[in-house]
Design an enzyme around this catalytic site. Structure first.
Site: not given
Length: 663
Positions: A31-32, A35, A80, A107, A128, A291, A388, A408
């Site tokens: 998200d960061a 944004d 939003s 939120k 939405r 946020k 392997c 393996c």
């Protein structure tokens, strides 16, 4: 910088990410990062409004380019929220509505839904969508949100709005059971679940969601959220200071929740005031979202390793310069999968933002290309198994690498570690370091080899003392009475989770040989075991080396039969206690009063089931008790109180379990 070109690039990228997340339920960016891209676009357009393209995503509800399924027009737009990241912005918002009362709520980081009832019966559920038009998902929701009420007491047309989320525990269990197609995070897991074409299969795979309500109206007038719903936690505040206190209090509980929240919503408490505030093209003026910053710190990505897991998955693990983030010093992080490495443009030598949220493994959220000096090295996934040397397969949307060689060595070692782990044989005195060393020396090849170890053998190793050797051998011996459920977990059957092991025991399978003889049709008939998991179990036991290993374990006295504690409970025979015959929900963190040790929620569930109670995942009108440990969120206790469900603390729970003769 060519501003017009950058605006065009950012517009295209934000629209692409909207389509990925809101259209297919997947997003390569945290998200960061999303944004940050949108904020950069907004800043450039604010300085150069004449350069904003016609298809700009600014000032619009985040949505896919087009809705692919049947649609419905919302009675009121689903918008939003404006974003705040600091106290100053919250203070400005509160000053704008001086004298009003505010409501602060969690939120949730999921998928917004509109749930509409007519005459008390569920009419439809819609996403939405574009804000004015939503996509109908009623049929899907009936399968993947089992806790959603099909009817309510209120009459007329009642619309309940809220958020569908994937619990962290559900996300972790799903990824463990489906290592070939893991979900990046709970948020994308929630969105992706409602775009799947086969919701029934998703439900069978336990890809389930929970719905939290944050508002309701009847025939256009605001009403309290119906009692049948689980509301989000909320605070009513009179001043900006109280609002910030509530935001901080919600943030302090963030890591202890079983669902993701990425902020707090501040809105006018009175419906009339909220409606009077109006809205612009994409946002209501009477609400704002604060946020929380992700817990992240910058450091240097030093190297990347590709360890081989117990079922052949070869994930990227990175070493970073030690950095203190989220309350701990981090030196190792996950890079998730090759696709995310490419899409986040991560390179060895990069400055990266390490993100840590709660108990989630720290990961690289993004790199900072502007800090590169040209010495950085591209991260290239291996073509061959690091252990392997056999060629790796590429699977799934994450382009994950898999070693399919059953012989393996690295896989064999990881399988041994898993067999000895707490959830399986629980060999407390056997550490991973010693398993790895003994496997390297050829002493341990199969699980059954653990039971042949002697103290004399172990004393031949440097740094192994008599006490440690005796403890290890005793721990192995005491683990022999593990039973069918733990054995099924310890075998690490692909696509079979701990829940699958429990369901096989409850379905009446007495011996591991009975499970091995079952057909896919037999297994699919068991609740919550889907076709793919059934086929995987059948294929696993069809392998000759698996059958040989079972025989070898039997020869060494390992109990592979169902234990009494894992059998279906005979309610009539269970000891008398207030739990007998009741339906309960278990939440919070629990501590065993006899030892002071933490006890997992699955272990608590097994205890209450032995006391003839039925454990469910969500509080409803049919719940008798909410069994609450420590750090329980107000949302769940609030709903219980609203429905008249008794909340029982863990001290009382342990007394009841003692009455039932369980502890």
């Amino acid at each position: 910088m060519d501003v017009e070109k950058r605006i065009t690039e950012l517009t295209a990228e934000v629209r692409r990410l909207n389509d990925l997340y809101y259209g297919s339920g997947d997003s390569p960016l945290p998200d960061a990062d999303y944004d940050a891209l949108k904020d950069e676009l907004a800043a450039l357009v604010a300085e150069h409004p004449e350069l904003e393209p016609a298809d700009s995503p600014l000032g619009k509800v985040n949505a896919p380019a087009e809705l692919t399924g049947p649609t419905v027009r919302h009675a009121r737009p689903m918008l939003s929220l404006a974003k705040a990241t600091g106290q100053e912005q919250i203070s400005t918002f509160c000053e704008r509505f001086s004298g009003q009362v505010f409501r602060v709520s969690e939120k949730l980081d999921g998928l917004s839904l509109s749930v509409v009832y007519t005459g008390g019966e569920l009419d439809y559920v819609a996403t939405r969508g574009t804000g004015t038009v939503g996509e109908l998902v009623t049929g899907k929701v009936r399968h993947v949100i089992p806790g959603l009420p099909l009817r309510i007491e209120e009459q007329g047309r009642v619309e309940v709005r809220g958020e569908a989320v994937m619990l962290r525990s559900v996300w972790a269990a799903y990824n463990e059971a489906h290592p070939d197609k893991t979900l990046t995070n709970p948020r994308s897991g929630a969105a992706g679940t409602l775009v799947l074409k086969d919701p029934e299969a998703a439900a069978k795979a336990e890809r389930l969601l929970r719905f939290f309500a944050f508002g309701a109206d009847r025939d256009g007038a605001a009403v309290p959220v119906p009692a049948e719903f689980e509301p989000v936690a909320r605070y009513v505040c009179a001043t900006a200071g109280e609002v910030m206190d509530a935001i901080h209090e919600i943030g302090a509980r963030r890591d202890g929740l079983d669902y993701e929240i990425d902020g707090a919503v501040v809105r006018l408490h009175e419906p009339a005031a909220f409606d009077a505030a109006g809205f612009n093209s994409a946002e209501p003026r009477g609400a704002i979202a604060f946020k929380y910053p992700p817990e992240e710190k910058l450091t240097t990505l030093l190297s990347v390793e590709w360890p081989v897991g117990k079922i052949g998955r070869v994930p990227p693990r990175a070493k970073v310069a030690p950095v203190f983030v989220g309350g701990v010093t981090v030196e190792n992080i996950t890079l998730h999968n090759p696709r995310l490495i490419r899409e986040r443009d991560l390179r060895i030598g990069d400055t990266v933002a390490v993100v840590r949220r709660g108990d989630v493994i720290p990961f690289a959220g993004r790199s900072l290309p502007e800090r590169r000096d040209g010495s950085e090295v591209e991260i290239v996934p291996p073509a061959d198994c690091p252990s392997c040397g056999s060629g790796l397969e590429v699977r799934g949307t994450g382009e994950e690498r898999w070693c399919v060689n059953l012989q393996c060595p690295a896989q064999a070692t990881r399988r041994l570690m898993h067999w000895a782990s707490r959830q399986a044989a629980d060999m407390e005195g056997v550490g991973d370091v010693w398993i790895e060393k003994l496997a390297e020396d050829g002493v341990l090849k199969n699980r059954s080899d653990l039971y042949d170890l002697t103290a004399e053998q172990l004393l031949g190793y440097e740094r192994m003392g008599e006490v440690s050797a005796a403890n290890m051998v005793d721990s192995i011996a005491s683990s022999k009475d593990m039973g069918l459920r733990r054995a099924l977990i310890g075998l690490a059957i692909p696509m079979a989770s701990e829940g699958t092991a429990k369901r096989l025991c409850l379905a009446g399978y007495e011996r591991i040989e009975d499970v091995a003889a079952a057909t896919a049709e037999d297994l699919v008939a068991i609740r919550d075991i889907g076709p793919k998991a059934a086929e995987s179990i059948v294929a696993f036991f069809a392998r000759a080396e698996v059958r040989e290993e079972i025989a070898a374990l039997r020869e060494r006295g390992v109990n592979l039969d169902v234990l009494a504690e894992d059998r279906p409970v005979d309610t009539a025979a269970a000891g008398d206690s207030p739990l007998k015959g009741t339906t309960v929900v278990i939440t919070g963190a629990f501590t065993d009063p006899r030892s002071g040790a933490k006890i997992s929620r699955p272990d608590v569930t097994r205890l209450v089931e032995q006391a003839a109670a039925t454990a469910t995942s969500s509080v409803s009108a049919g719940t008798d008790y909410l069994l609450a440990g420590a750090n329980v969120g107000a949302a769940k206790t609030g709903k219980a109180e609203k429905l008249g469900v008794t909340v029982v603390g863990q001290d009382e729970l342990w007394r009841w379990l003692a009455e039932a003769g369980v502890v």
